[in-house]
Design an enzyme around this catalytic site. Structure first.
Site, PDB file in Angstrom:
ATOM      1  CD  GLU A 125      22.800  -7.761  14.044  1.00  0.00           C
ATOM      2  OE1 GLU A 125      21.635  -7.793  13.607  1.00  0.00           O
ATOM      3  OE2 GLU A 125      23.513  -6.751  14.039  1.00  0.00           O
TER       4      GLU A 125
ATOM      5  CB  SER B  61      16.670  -4.547   9.926  1.00  0.00           C
ATOM      6  OG  SER B  61      16.307  -5.905   9.989  1.00  0.00           O
TER       7      SER B  61
ATOM      8  CG  HIS C 295      18.488  -6.811  14.483  1.00  0.00           C
ATOM      9  ND1 HIS C 295      19.355  -6.784  13.420  1.00  0.00           N
ATOM     10  CD2 HIS C 295      17.267  -6.453  13.987  1.00  0.00           C
ATOM     11  CE1 HIS C 295      18.704  -6.433  12.329  1.00  0.00           C
ATOM     12  NE2 HIS C 295      17.437  -6.212  12.647  1.00  0.00           N
TER      13      HIS C 295
END
Length: 323
Positions: A265, A171, A295
């Site tokens: 996602e 991320s 995610h």
């Protein structure tokens, strides 16, 4: 020799591949993560108060983590920031994985990621240096990048060969991984052997189509919250600012890279497009897209079987990169 039921179950989990339907356990985990994690973030207050609320809650969650026997944790001071060494089993001390956690640049840390990091060490046979970079709202993603460069230079100074260093993150940590590679390239420092990006937030301005098309199906990230956060980070920055670099920079010369995402996602297209841009630049890349998972599902490996399987894929990618 006959195998036990538990051994057969573990073998089935580790054999999972992208492209198949999500497991029952993953579907259940998705519902819990949506009900608790996404809802908590989505309805947190706007501005710094909301960031600090999520930050405090996840810090408390980190203290609830438990480690199995055979896992060693060692703190490491790096000047403006800290890190921790994670060793599971008997890793090769000459090989290291610099891991950059996710959390939107405002929450997360090595303690919260210990269940992930010890499995990463065990699967790859490497020591993991988990960086505790500085977080918003007190600090900026630019501070986090400087911390990542500091950690990488620390590894070089400690005697690690670039050929034995791997960097990776998920991320925001995936964004930081790409930004770190570009910063090392710009500063003419030797690049690591390979890199791993799990659902990287490549474009902080959230311009990819999946930020809208998958806004309802993302089990963890509220799309509007992430977009507002990214705009705040980029406010007043020039188009060529390093914060924008991963989505727009020349990726030529970067090491082999593994990109992993879930098809449902909002960061799916960020991940796909980063892979495609890397491939077009001549980078040896691998892209995996798993169906119907949360995610950064490898981070939820305690509850998502596909998360455990992802470590095998990471290890296989690194073995191929080293061949």
């Amino acid at each position: 020799m006959a195998t036990t039921r538990a051994e057969r179950r573990i073998a089935r989990v580790l054999s999972l591949e992208p492209g198949g339907p999500p497991t029952f356990q993953a579907r259940v985990a998705n519902l819990f993560i949506r009900a608790i994690g996404r809802t908590f973030w989505e309805f947190s207050p706007a501005g710094d108060a909301g960031l600090l609320r999520v930050q405090r809650a996840t810090r408390l969650l980190g203290y609830a983590q438990r480690l199995p026997r055979g896992v060693a944790i060692e703190p490491q001071h790096l000047g403006a920031c800290t890190a921790e060494w994670v060793r599971a089993g008997a890793p090769d001390e000459d090989k290291v994985f610099l891991y950059l956690h996710g959390g939107g640049y405002f929450f997360g840390g090595p303690r919260l990621y210990r269940p992930f990091n010890w499995r990463l060490s065990a699967a790859t046979g490497r020591v993991v240096l988990a960086l505790d970079y500085r977080l918003a709202p007190k600090h900026t993603p630019a501070d986090a990048l400087e911390d990542a460069v500091t950690a990488y230079e620390f590894l070089l100074g400690r005697g690690y060969s670039p050929e034995n260093i791997v960097v990776g993150g998920d991320s925001a940590g995936g964004h930081l991984t790409l930004a770190l590679l570009l910063a090392l390239k710009q500063r003419e420092l030797p690049l690591p052997k390979a890199a791993v990006c799990l659902s990287p937030w490549v474009d902080l301005l959230c311009s990819a189509d999946s930020h809208r098309s998958n806004a309802r199906t993302d089990y963890l990230i509220p799309a509007k919250k992430l977009a507002a956060l990214g705009r705040d980070y980029c406010n007043g920055k020039a188009e060529d600012d390093p914060l924008h670099a991963p989505a727009r920079a020349d990726l030529t010369g970067l090491p082999p890279m593994l990109f992993v995402a879930s098809g449902t996602e909002i960061l799916r297209d960020d991940t796909r497009e980063a892979y495609e841009r890397a491939k077009a630049a001549g980078v040896n890349g691998v892209y995996q897209e798993w169906k119907g998972l949360v995610h950064v599902f490898p981070v939820f490996c305690e509850y998502v079987p596909e998360g455990k399987a992802a470590f095998r894929h990471i290890a296989e990618f690194l073995a191929n990169a080293e061949a």
